[in-house]
Scaffold this active site. Structure first.
Site, PDB file in Angstrom:
ATOM      1  N   ILE A 161       0.837  -1.201   0.000  1.00 32.01           N
ATOM      2  CA  ILE A 161       0.000   0.000   0.000  1.00 32.01           C
ATOM      3  C   ILE A 161       0.879   1.261   0.000  1.00 32.01           C
ATOM      4  O   ILE A 161       0.613   2.209  -0.744  1.00 32.01           O
ATOM      5  CB  ILE A 161      -0.990  -0.017   1.191  1.00 32.01           C
ATOM      6  CG1 ILE A 161      -1.964  -1.201   1.033  1.00 32.01           C
ATOM      7  CG2 ILE A 161      -1.762   1.304   1.297  1.00 32.01           C
ATOM      8  CD1 ILE A 161      -2.885  -1.447   2.219  1.00 32.01           C
ATOM      9  N   ARG A 243      -4.270   1.299  10.698  1.00 33.02           N
ATOM     10  CA  ARG A 243      -4.928   0.895  11.942  1.00 33.02           C
ATOM     11  C   ARG A 243      -4.778   2.009  12.969  1.00 33.02           C
ATOM     12  O   ARG A 243      -3.693   2.588  13.108  1.00 33.02           O
ATOM     13  CB  ARG A 243      -4.287  -0.388  12.505  1.00 33.02           C
ATOM     14  CG  ARG A 243      -4.681  -1.665  11.796  1.00 33.02           C
ATOM     15  CD  ARG A 243      -6.145  -2.040  12.037  1.00 33.02           C
ATOM     16  NE  ARG A 243      -6.489  -3.299  11.407  1.00 33.02           N
ATOM     17  CZ  ARG A 243      -6.993  -3.428  10.178  1.00 33.02           C
ATOM     18  NH1 ARG A 243      -7.226  -2.362   9.439  1.00 33.02           N
ATOM     19  NH2 ARG A 243      -7.280  -4.625   9.685  1.00 33.02           N
ATOM     20  N   GLU A 272     -11.947   1.689  17.676  1.00 34.08           N
ATOM     21  CA  GLU A 272     -13.021   1.436  16.737  1.00 34.08           C
ATOM     22  C   GLU A 272     -14.021   0.412  17.250  1.00 34.08           C
ATOM     23  O   GLU A 272     -13.575  -0.581  17.838  1.00 34.08           O
ATOM     24  CB  GLU A 272     -12.368   0.866  15.449  1.00 34.08           C
ATOM     25  CG  GLU A 272     -12.686   1.635  14.213  1.00 34.08           C
ATOM     26  CD  GLU A 272     -11.864   1.148  13.044  1.00 34.08           C
ATOM     27  OE1 GLU A 272     -10.741   1.630  12.873  1.00 34.08           O
ATOM     28  OE2 GLU A 272     -12.354   0.264  12.333  1.00 34.08           O
ATOM     29  N   HIS A 293     -13.777   3.869   8.504  1.00 32.18           N
ATOM     30  CA  HIS A 293     -13.055   2.676   8.025  1.00 32.18           C
ATOM     31  C   HIS A 293     -13.599   2.178   6.677  1.00 32.18           C
ATOM     32  O   HIS A 293     -14.169   1.091   6.600  1.00 32.18           O
ATOM     33  CB  HIS A 293     -13.130   1.552   9.077  1.00 32.18           C
ATOM     34  CG  HIS A 293     -12.076   0.492   8.872  1.00 32.18           C
ATOM     35  ND1 HIS A 293     -11.469  -0.194   9.901  1.00 32.18           N
ATOM     36  CD2 HIS A 293     -11.516  -0.013   7.748  1.00 32.18           C
ATOM     37  CE1 HIS A 293     -10.610  -1.054   9.424  1.00 32.18           C
ATOM     38  NE2 HIS A 293     -10.615  -0.963   8.110  1.00 32.18           N
TER      39      HIS A 293
HETATM   40  C1  8YV Z   1     -11.191  -4.449   5.509  1.00 30.81           C
HETATM   41  C2  8YV Z   1      -8.932  -3.698   6.438  1.00 30.81           C
HETATM   42  O1  8YV Z   1     -12.339  -3.848   5.064  1.00 30.81           O
HETATM   43  O2  8YV Z   1      -8.341  -5.629   5.262  1.00 30.81           O
HETATM   44  C3  8YV Z   1      -8.079  -4.859   6.158  1.00 30.81           C
HETATM   45  O3  8YV Z   1      -7.067  -5.012   6.855  1.00 30.81           O
HETATM   46  O4  8YV Z   1      -8.617  -2.915   7.249  1.00 30.81           O
HETATM   47  C4  8YV Z   1     -10.207  -3.377   5.800  1.00 30.81           C
HETATM   48  O5  8YV Z   1     -10.085  -2.354   4.907  1.00 30.81           O
HETATM   49  C5  8YV Z   1     -11.484  -5.262   6.716  1.00 30.81           C
HETATM   50  O6  8YV Z   1     -10.342  -5.814   7.256  1.00 30.81           O
HETATM   51  C6  8YV Z   1     -12.455  -6.370   6.460  1.00 30.81           C
HETATM   52  O7  8YV Z   1     -12.279  -7.409   7.399  1.00 30.81           O
END
Ligand code: 8YV
Length: 331
Positions: A161, A243, A272, A293
């Site tokens: 990312i 996170r 969260e 999120h």
């Molecule tokens: C997901 C995320 O939507 O994949 C991840 O780590 O933070 C998210 O964007 C989420 O985890 C779905 O379980």
């Protein structure tokens, strides 16, 4: 491994196409009303399922894994981050854990770039002013934000990312700096004209934007600590689409309130789904853009996440190693 359909329990509502395919392939129990499962319901699920498909909203800790039956072979997370799962406890019990990497990279990078622009150019504030009927017409000195072209972006965590963000940010005229456990390859550094900082402290003190893009692990909890936030420039903006736990949220809020940080763009929060009241006030004041999120929330991305989950289950029950196996950090 048995030829009969594996028993799969899904903890949340997934896109219809994903659920239908899972029902075709597996003996699947769905959660059609999407109500998050209680801890008691999860205990029941790990006592029955051969595969549990949780999401970020389910806490799959050592206590829960301890109550799993012998039949549980796989926890196929619908998500990339696995900080909701005690992977080491699962490994000790011989339960494999998989995630859904790659398929949410571009969407999350888009959202990160979007937040950088939204904070700097006051998109949320402007939209709200218009929606509330308070626009009196154009003025040369109204709603002035800051240019992002020519500024410096420091990326904390140059994984998939982080790299996808850097590519976008280059096109927006930002210069790329990064801190990572390992230096990126020469080819990547050259492509992005990126500057590597071994010292996170040194990088933080020099950037206009800081984006955190690393996983949450015990080692990265509060990586942006109170001390480190204090190193940042008062004009700097923090972006977090990874996170909430990566940042000492309380210290960041105080810095924003005291004008020691210029802004924040946040898609994730430390506690969260609870969001600190003070952050809500900062959002009203235009000092923070906060989102619920939704960094990876695209129709395409969710379908591909479902594909990854299905491929992982299918491969494992065909007797092979699932492609997206996650190993405990120390292994
Ligand atoms: C997901 C995320 O939507 O994949 C991840 O780590 O933070 C998210 O964007 C989420 O985890 C779905 O379980």
């Amino acid at each position: 491994m048995s030829r009969s359909k594996p028993v799969v329990i899904v903890t949340r509502k997934l896109p219809d196409a994903v659920e239908t395919r899972m029902r075709e392939l597996f003996d699947t129990t769905l959660n059609l009303d999407d109500k998050p499962m209680s801890q008691a319901a999860l205990v029941k699920a790990v006592g029955q399922a051969q595969v549990l498909v949780p999401t970020v909203t389910d806490r799959i800790d050592a206590a829960l894994i301890g109550q799993a039956g012998e039949q549980l072979k796989l926890i196929a997370n619908f998500g990339n981050g696995v900080d909701n799962i005690d992977v080491a406890a699962a490994a000790r019990k011989g339960i494999a854990v998989t995630n859904t990497p790659n398929v949410l990279t571009e969407d999350t990078a888009d959202m990160t770039m979007g937040l950088m622009i939204a904070v700097s150019r006051r998109l949320q504030e402007g939209g709200q002013k218009l929606a509330s009927g308070n626009w009196k017409g154009w003025s040369p000195t109204w709603m002035l934000g800051h240019r992002i072209w020519g500024k410096r972006l420091g990326i904390v965590g140059m994984g998939r990312i982080g790299t996808a963000l850097a590519r976008r940010a280059r096109a927006f005229g930002l210069s790329i700096h990064y801190h990572n456990r390992n230096k990126a390859s020469e080819q990547v550094e050259e492509e992005l004209e990126a500057t590597y900082w071994e010292s996170l402290d040194q990088m933080l003190a020099r950037m206009d934007f800081i984006s955190v893009n690393c996983p949450h692990t015990p080692a990265t909890f509060h990586l942006l600590s109170k001390r480190r936030i204090a190193l940042m420039q008062p004009e700097a903006v923090i972006i977090n689409t990874a996170r909430g736990e990566l940042i000492d949220e309380d210290a960041m809020i105080t810095a924003l309130e005291q004008g020691k940080l210029a802004g924040a763009g946040l898609d994730v929060f430390e506690h969260e789904p609870a969001v600190n009241e003070r952050l809500l006030r900062l959002s009203e004041q235009g000092k923070a853009v906060i989102l619920p999120h939704m960094g990876s929330a695209t129709i395409e991305g969710r379908a591909e996440m479902g594909d990854r989950v299905i491929i992982n289950i299918r491969t494992m029950f065909d007797g092979h190693r699932p492609p997206d196996r996650v190993l405990p950090i120390d292994s």
